[in-house]
Enzyme design. Structure first.
Site, PDB file in Angstrom:
ATOM      1  N   HIS A 162       0.836  -1.222   0.000  1.00 31.95           N
ATOM      2  CA  HIS A 162       0.000   0.000   0.000  1.00 31.95           C
ATOM      3  C   HIS A 162       0.868   1.269   0.000  1.00 31.95           C
ATOM      4  CE1 HIS A 162      -3.253  -2.779   1.254  1.00 31.95           C
ATOM      5  NE2 HIS A 162      -2.291  -3.301   2.003  1.00 31.95           N
ATOM      6  N   SER A 283      14.898  22.056 -15.997  1.00 33.35           N
ATOM      7  CA  SER A 283      13.705  22.855 -16.245  1.00 33.35           C
ATOM      8  C   SER A 283      14.158  24.215 -16.745  1.00 33.35           C
ATOM      9  CB  SER A 283      12.921  23.010 -14.947  1.00 33.35           C
ATOM     10  OG  SER A 283      12.123  24.173 -15.006  1.00 33.35           O
ATOM     11  N   LYS A 289      15.932  22.076 -10.783  1.00 33.42           N
ATOM     12  CA  LYS A 289      15.289  20.824 -11.185  1.00 33.42           C
ATOM     13  C   LYS A 289      16.209  19.878 -11.953  1.00 33.42           C
ATOM     14  CE  LYS A 289      11.559  19.612 -10.855  1.00 33.42           C
ATOM     15  NZ  LYS A 289      10.298  19.984 -11.514  1.00 33.42           N
ATOM     16  N   GLU A 296      10.082   8.601 -17.031  1.00 30.42           N
ATOM     17  CA  GLU A 296       8.745   9.189 -17.254  1.00 30.42           C
ATOM     18  C   GLU A 296       8.242   8.887 -18.662  1.00 30.42           C
ATOM     19  OE1 GLU A 296       7.949  13.268 -15.215  1.00 30.42           O
ATOM     20  OE2 GLU A 296      10.086  13.163 -15.623  1.00 30.42           O
TER      21      GLU A 296
END
Ligand code: ARG
Length: 470
Positions: A162, A283, A289, A296
């Site tokens: 979980h 970024s 970043k 991804e």
């Protein structure tokens, strides 16, 4: 108003006007199926050899066809071949060019054959080659996982259910879970290969042909395991493409799960791993970043591969026997599924060995979150307490720990004895992370010794893989 007849077409005989320009473009497949040129030429050479062997072509005709097809292949590979949309597809483009080169003999190549069995053969040959490359790349990724698992056999991280801290596991063990998913994918890939490896050549348009063809001979020339059994089925079956896409969807699903974990782990909140800069981008607005773009994108590309599976299933649904033009729509989804899977495997195989592990961060996360609570309960059971009671006792200890911001291993013996008088000094052996993972020392367990043994078995499994060589 009639348009002049197009003499270019190999099927122009019964037509009295040329194809509408839009229809020609709409029905043409050459822009994408030219990718099959090598398999198309290989299939044609096998077909011609077979025709010569049964006396339908003379030796001279065969030699001239084979020589002509080789020249066509050279022209394609050197970039001098001009593909024509008016000639519809890869098959007619190649045949027309062959005839330009060798004259009337070129027109004999299509004896006892149809584009229907031709295209069914070409895609199978093409996919079989791609399956071989994909199998190798999958193996490279699995090898990388085994290497990293071996390196990280002792590294402790929290195991989750979980997405809540559950019990400590070794990072090597976690990586070997990925290995197993990929191992099943490899099995599915080989299964697909086995079923696709039959030659449809000779089924002709749908019913077979009146020439005395030898389908076993063409099958063996093309390294198929034998000819397909039924001519109607041969030209209409696209199960193999669907099976491949089903394999591809599951593989991508597995890669997307691994991607998701990599993405989570690189976040500041987890901080379990670092990906080398070469696999990340920045970024344009936030200078701090470093984004895990590669996992991804792999996660994102899973969607298009699942889409291709659905496209092909829907393409085949309710299709009457035998060949229908619908089937031309099989290629783009299949091609894209193959390309996407190859790219994603390559990205993963390059990236995995370069993962930098922050073992202190992983350890710290495992230490927090009472991950050894089950170990304490098992300890009490060994002292003669029933498991349900032990569960309750440890629950109380955890509640105390939450109130005082103390993990079980940080409590003193006295504090622990408040919950159960049977607890003794040896409890600290089971409350340590090392003790917890080392105790799960059975086949398939997370103990470092088991991880090392599993790595050895994994290497043996990889070594046993021998793709049938064409
Ligand atoms: N381009 C066609 C395809 O991809 C080749 C077979 C065409 N056959 C036909 N009867 N029109 O399926």
């Amino acid at each position: 108003m009639s348009t002049p007849k197009d003499t270019n077409k190999s099927w122009g005989g019964r037509f009295s006007e040329a194809t509408d320009a839009f229809v020609a473009r709409f029905t043409a497949s050459v822009d994408f199926d030219k990718r099959l040129y090598r398999q198309d030429i290989r299939g044609s050479i096998a077909h011609a050899r077979m025709l010569a062997s049964v006396g339908v072509l003379t030796e001279d005709e065969l030699n001239s066809i084979v020589g002509g097809l080789e020249e066509v292949q050279n022209a394609i590979e050197s970039g001098t071949f001009e593909w024509s949309q008016a000639l519809e597809d890869v098959h007619m483009n190649i045949e027309a060019r062959l005839t330009d080169r060798i004259g009337i003999t070129g027109k004999k190549l299509h004896t006892g054959r149809s584009r229907n069995d031709q295209v069914a053969t070409d895609i199978r040959l093409w996919l079989r080659d791609e399956i071989e490359l994909i199998g190798l790349e999958l193996g490279r990724l699995q090898e990388g996982l085994l290497g990293l698992a071996e390196r990280e056999a002792d590294t402790i991280m929290p195991g989750f259910t979980h997405l809540q801290t559950a019990q400590p596991v070794t990072f090597g063990h976690h990586l070997l879970a990925w290995f197993e998913m990929l191992e099943r994918d490899y099995g599915r890939l080989m299964d697909c290969r086995k079923r696709l490896n039959r030659s449809p050549l000779g089924a002709a348009a749908l019913a077979g042909t009146t020439y005395p063809i030898d389908r076993h001979y063409t099958a063996s020339l093309l390294d198929f395991d034998g000819p397909t059994e039924n001519s109607l089925d041969s030209v209409s079956d696209r199960d193999f493409a669907i099976e491949f896409c089903a394999f591809a969807s599951l593989l991508m699903t597995h890669l997307s799960r691994a991607s998701e974990e990599l993405i989570l782990w690189t976040s500041a909140q987890f901080g379990f791993i670092d990906l080398p800069d070469r696999f990340c981008t920045g970024s344009s607005i936030m200078p701090q970043k470093k984004n895990p773009d590669v996992p991804e994108l792999v996660r994102g590309k899973t969607g298009r591969v699942n889409g291709h599976l659905i496209s092909l299933l829907t393409l085949m649904k309710s299709q009457p026997l035998a060949y229908n033009k619908d089937n031309q729509e099989d290629k783009e989804p299949l091609f894209d599924a193959v390309d996407t899977v190859k790219d994603c495997l390559r990205a993963f195989a390059d990236m995995v060995p370069a993962i930098k592990v922050q073992d202190e961060k992983m350890r710290e996360a495992a230490r927090r979150g009472f991950s050894t609570a089950t170990d304490l309960a098992d300890y009490l059971v060994r002292k003669g307490i029933a498991f349900r009671d032990a569960h309750e006792i440890v629950g109380n200890a955890v509640a105390y720990g939450i109130r005082h911001n103390k993990d079980l291993a940080d409590m003193s013996l006295q504090e622990l004895q408040e919950f159960c008088a049977d607890i003794q000094k040896d409890v600290f052996n089971v409350l340590t992370l090392e003790g917890s993972v080392a105790a799960r020392d059975h086949f398939g367990g997370t103990a470092p010794a088991q991880v090392r043994a599993a790595v050895i078995r994994g290497r043996e499994r990889l070594a046993q893989r021998a793709l049938p060589v064409d």
